[in-house]
Write a protein that holds these residues in place. Structure first.
Motif, PDB file in Angstrom:
ATOM      1  N   THR A  50       0.837  -1.193   0.000  1.00 10.02           N
ATOM      2  CA  THR A  50       0.000   0.000   0.000  1.00 10.02           C
ATOM      3  C   THR A  50       0.871   1.242   0.000  1.00 10.02           C
ATOM      4  O   THR A  50       2.048   1.199   0.375  1.00 10.02           O
ATOM      5  N   ALA A  51       0.281   2.363  -0.395  1.00 11.63           N
ATOM      6  CA  ALA A  51       0.939   3.654  -0.246  1.00 11.63           C
ATOM      7  C   ALA A  51       0.631   4.272   1.117  1.00 11.63           C
ATOM      8  O   ALA A  51       1.227   5.278   1.486  1.00 11.63           O
ATOM      9  N   CYS A  52      -0.291   3.659   1.882  1.00  9.52           N
ATOM     10  CA  CYS A  52      -0.772   4.226   3.147  1.00  9.52           C
ATOM     11  C   CYS A  52       0.153   3.831   4.291  1.00  9.52           C
ATOM     12  O   CYS A  52       0.118   2.696   4.779  1.00  9.52           O
ATOM     13  N   THR A  53       0.965   4.760   4.745  1.00  6.70           N
ATOM     14  CA  THR A  53       1.990   4.479   5.754  1.00  6.70           C
ATOM     15  C   THR A  53       1.405   3.969   7.058  1.00  6.70           C
ATOM     16  O   THR A  53       1.910   3.020   7.660  1.00  6.70           O
ATOM     17  N   ILE A  54       0.314   4.572   7.515  1.00  6.40           N
ATOM     18  CA  ILE A  54      -0.234   4.197   8.809  1.00  6.40           C
ATOM     19  C   ILE A  54      -0.798   2.773   8.799  1.00  6.40           C
ATOM     20  O   ILE A  54      -0.825   2.101   9.832  1.00  6.40           O
ATOM     21  N   SER A  55      -1.215   2.288   7.637  1.00  8.00           N
ATOM     22  CA  SER A  55      -1.703   0.913   7.562  1.00  8.00           C
ATOM     23  C   SER A  55      -0.571  -0.092   7.751  1.00  8.00           C
ATOM     24  O   SER A  55      -0.782  -1.193   8.252  1.00  8.00           O
ATOM     25  N   ASP A  56       0.629   0.320   7.368  1.00  7.28           N
ATOM     26  CA  ASP A  56       1.808  -0.505   7.661  1.00  7.28           C
ATOM     27  C   ASP A  56       2.101  -0.453   9.157  1.00  7.28           C
ATOM     28  O   ASP A  56       2.328  -1.480   9.811  1.00  7.28           O
ATOM     29  N   GLN A  57       2.065   0.741   9.715  1.00  9.29           N
ATOM     30  CA  GLN A  57       2.355   0.907  11.140  1.00  9.29           C
ATOM     31  C   GLN A  57       1.354   0.146  12.006  1.00  9.29           C
ATOM     32  O   GLN A  57       1.722  -0.491  12.992  1.00  9.29           O
ATOM     33  N   LEU A  58       0.068   0.205  11.651  1.00 11.18           N
ATOM     34  CA  LEU A  58      -0.977  -0.415  12.461  1.00 11.18           C
ATOM     35  C   LEU A  58      -1.107  -1.912  12.216  1.00 11.18           C
ATOM     36  O   LEU A  58      -1.247  -2.695  13.153  1.00 11.18           O
ATOM     37  N   TYR A  59      -1.096  -2.307  10.940  1.00  9.28           N
ATOM     38  CA  TYR A  59      -1.475  -3.669  10.579  1.00  9.28           C
ATOM     39  C   TYR A  59      -0.379  -4.477   9.899  1.00  9.28           C
ATOM     40  O   TYR A  59      -0.541  -5.678   9.678  1.00  9.28           O
ATOM     41  N   GLY A  60       0.700  -3.823   9.513  1.00  8.75           N
ATOM     42  CA  GLY A  60       1.755  -4.552   8.834  1.00  8.75           C
ATOM     43  C   GLY A  60       1.529  -4.748   7.353  1.00  8.75           C
ATOM     44  O   GLY A  60       2.131  -5.631   6.746  1.00  8.75           O
ATOM     45  N   VAL A  61       0.663  -3.915   6.756  1.00 10.94           N
ATOM     46  CA  VAL A  61       0.525  -3.935   5.297  1.00 10.94           C
ATOM     47  C   VAL A  61       1.752  -3.230   4.723  1.00 10.94           C
ATOM     48  O   VAL A  61       1.945  -2.041   4.981  1.00 10.94           O
ATOM     49  N   PRO A  62       2.596  -3.897   3.942  1.00 11.91           N
ATOM     50  CA  PRO A  62       3.851  -3.281   3.500  1.00 11.91           C
ATOM     51  C   PRO A  62       3.611  -1.965   2.752  1.00 11.91           C
ATOM     52  O   PRO A  62       2.894  -1.927   1.750  1.00 11.91           O
ATOM     53  N   ALA A  63       4.188  -0.880   3.257  1.00 16.43           N
ATOM     54  CA  ALA A  63       4.037   0.430   2.630  1.00 16.43           C
ATOM     55  C   ALA A  63       5.261   0.754   1.784  1.00 16.43           C
ATOM     56  O   ALA A  63       6.382   0.392   2.126  1.00 16.43           O
TER      57      ALA A  63
END
Length: 482
Positions: A185-198
């Motif tokens: 994802t391009a969404c940084t906070i989704s990486d921070q919260l859920y571990g979706v690679p940003a």
């Protein structure tokens, strides 16, 4: 980090859930055990199946469910609720049972996705958030899965945060897109919260900031030599964009022995430009340079680009995924299916409508997925009363509940229960998988579906059938309600 813990989500409910809760309390129904089902009626985009998502956020919500003093004061100010009810809310927590289909599972219309067994007030108060999280994330996971299947194994990234419908639409939407098959994802906070690679590289403003496009590309390669993906369409893709990228690669990356790099196309005739760019890169010796594409893509555009011979290795998909713009509502509903009497007997309940699609399936139920042992493929789903079992050693006859003369008998089959218990007596009993495990599981389960079910246009109908016992109970309730 947990978004639900940053904000008390208990008050994210429809107001009628509170007025009904107060009414149940005043009428003495607060302890009556009820059964509610979450299900949906139509697959988005007229597809053959949907992808279940949102359970993790539902779990967080249930575990943190409480009314604080600010909430109580607000409700008191409405002059609608008794002090006894407000005192009840002050000590409120969820004490019921929840069963759910695991995230990443293909799901079909009219089968229970989530089942809630709880006291009337508890079950009613969680309706809105339960629907919100399951509806939204299932919608995005389903859309993402369609787009990823259209890409035929090529990498798909979620790029839609700036055009999502609100902050949670961006944050949890990126999570759902990952479940559906996106690699990042391009969404940084989704990486921070859920571990979706940003991840991400540059915008057109980077190129415009420098005196020349070549200087912009060269500088970027110097700063990020192992992650150099250059946006080549700020000015002219073929006349300057790709040539300047090749020059920067030659002068910066080649001396370092780096062959991993990329270019991105964000406008124009992407099929044509990607073919021409591929020739130019290959002729210059940059055969490992990947070409990525963005610009209002969806599953149909991606499919058409590939049919036109586009040389694209990676797709960045934005608004049409994160908003599911072709059908932005999932349509899941939360309906009462049964109650218990004073002796603990389960009394089935039904909602009747002139619209046949809105007639509910009553009772506390269990859903099985029927797999053909010879092929490993899913053949149909079978909804039974909770105490029914399926004997795999005996033939199983299924029939279409809308056209009962349509029948099929299975012999060499496996019947797998779809739902797992998540909460028991208010306590979490489900071992949550990692997000990466959910994504892998989703790909495996989608692979069990026949290709005909996965078609974008006119998919084969996957049958969701009722057991004879459940069908008979439903018919009797319909006769009683005439």
């Amino acid at each position: 980090m947990d978004t639900e813990k940053k904000l008390n989500m208990t008050m994210l409910c429809d107001f009628y859930e509170l007025t009904m809760g107060n009414g149940y309390f005043q009428a003495g129904y607060q302890d009556r055990i009820t059964y509610f089902d979450v299900f949906f009626r139509d697959v988005p985009d007229k597809g053959g199946f949907a992808v279940c998502a949102g359970l993790s956020q539902l779990i967080d919500y249930i575990e943190n469910l409480h009314f604080d003093e600010e909430d109580i004061a607000y409700l008191r100010s409405k002059n609608l609720f008794s002090e006894e009810f407000l005192n009840y809310l002050r000590n409120f927590h969820f004490s019921g049972d929840i069963w759910a289909i695991p995230e990443g599972t293909p799901i079909f219309p009219r089968e229970p996705v989530v089942t809630v067994r709880a006291k009337a007030i508890e079950a009613q108060l969680i309706e809105t958030f339960t629907l919100l999280t399951v509806n939204h994330q299932s919608l995005i996971a389903t859309k993402a899965n369609r787009i990823c299947r259209a890409a035929q194994g090529r990498t798909v990234l979620e790029f839609g945060s700036r055009r999502a419908q609100g902050t949670d639409g961006a944050i949890s939407g990126a999570r759902a897109a990952y479940i559906g098959g996106c690699k990042g994802t391009a969404c940084t906070i989704s990486d921070q919260l859920y571990g979706v690679p940003a991840g991400g590289t540059m915008a057109h403003s980077w190129v415009q900031m420098f005196d020349s496009q070549y200087e912009a590309f060269k500088t970027y390669c110097q700063i990020y030599p192992t992650n150099a993906t250059l946006l080549v369409d700020t000015y002219n893709v073929l006349k300057s964009g790709v040539p300047d990228a090749i020059r920067a690669f030659n002068e910066v990356l080649k001396p370092l022995g780096i062959t991993k790099c990329g270019i991105r196309l964000d406008s124009g005739d992407i099929a044509y430009l990607s073919r021409e760019a591929r020739k130019m890169l290959d002729d210059a010796g940059w055969t490992e340079c990947q070409i990525s594409a963005s610009n209002s893509l969806d599953e149909y555009i991606i499919r058409d680009l590939l049919q036109q011979g586009a040389k694209i290795d990676m797709f960045g998909v934005g608004e049409r995924m994160i908003t599911a713009s072709s059908q932005p509502v999932f349509g899941g509903v939360y309906k009462l299916a049964a109650v218990e009497d004073a002796q603990g007997n389960i009394i089935p309940k039904i909602k009747v409508s002139e619209n046949v699609d809105k007639i509910t399936n009553p009772h506390f139920k269990k859903t099985y997925r029927i797999f053909d042992k010879a092929t490993g493929k899913a053949e149909a789903d079978y909804i039974a009363v909770w105490d029914e079992t399926v004997d795999e050693t005996q033939p199983l006859e299924l029939f279409d509940p809308r056209a009962t003369w349509k029948r099929k008998t299975y012999t060499n089959f496996e019947a797998r229960p779809l739902q797992v218990q998540v909460f028991k007596g208010g306590q979490l009993v489900y071992q949550q998988p990692s997000l990466q495990e959910i994504q892998k599981y989703c790909a495996e389960q989608v692979d069990t579906l026949w290709d005909e079910v996965k078609r974008f246009e006119n998919p084969h109908k996957y049958y969701v059938d009722l057991s004879q016992k459940l069908w008979d109970i439903k018919q009797e309730l319909l006769r009683q309600r005439r």
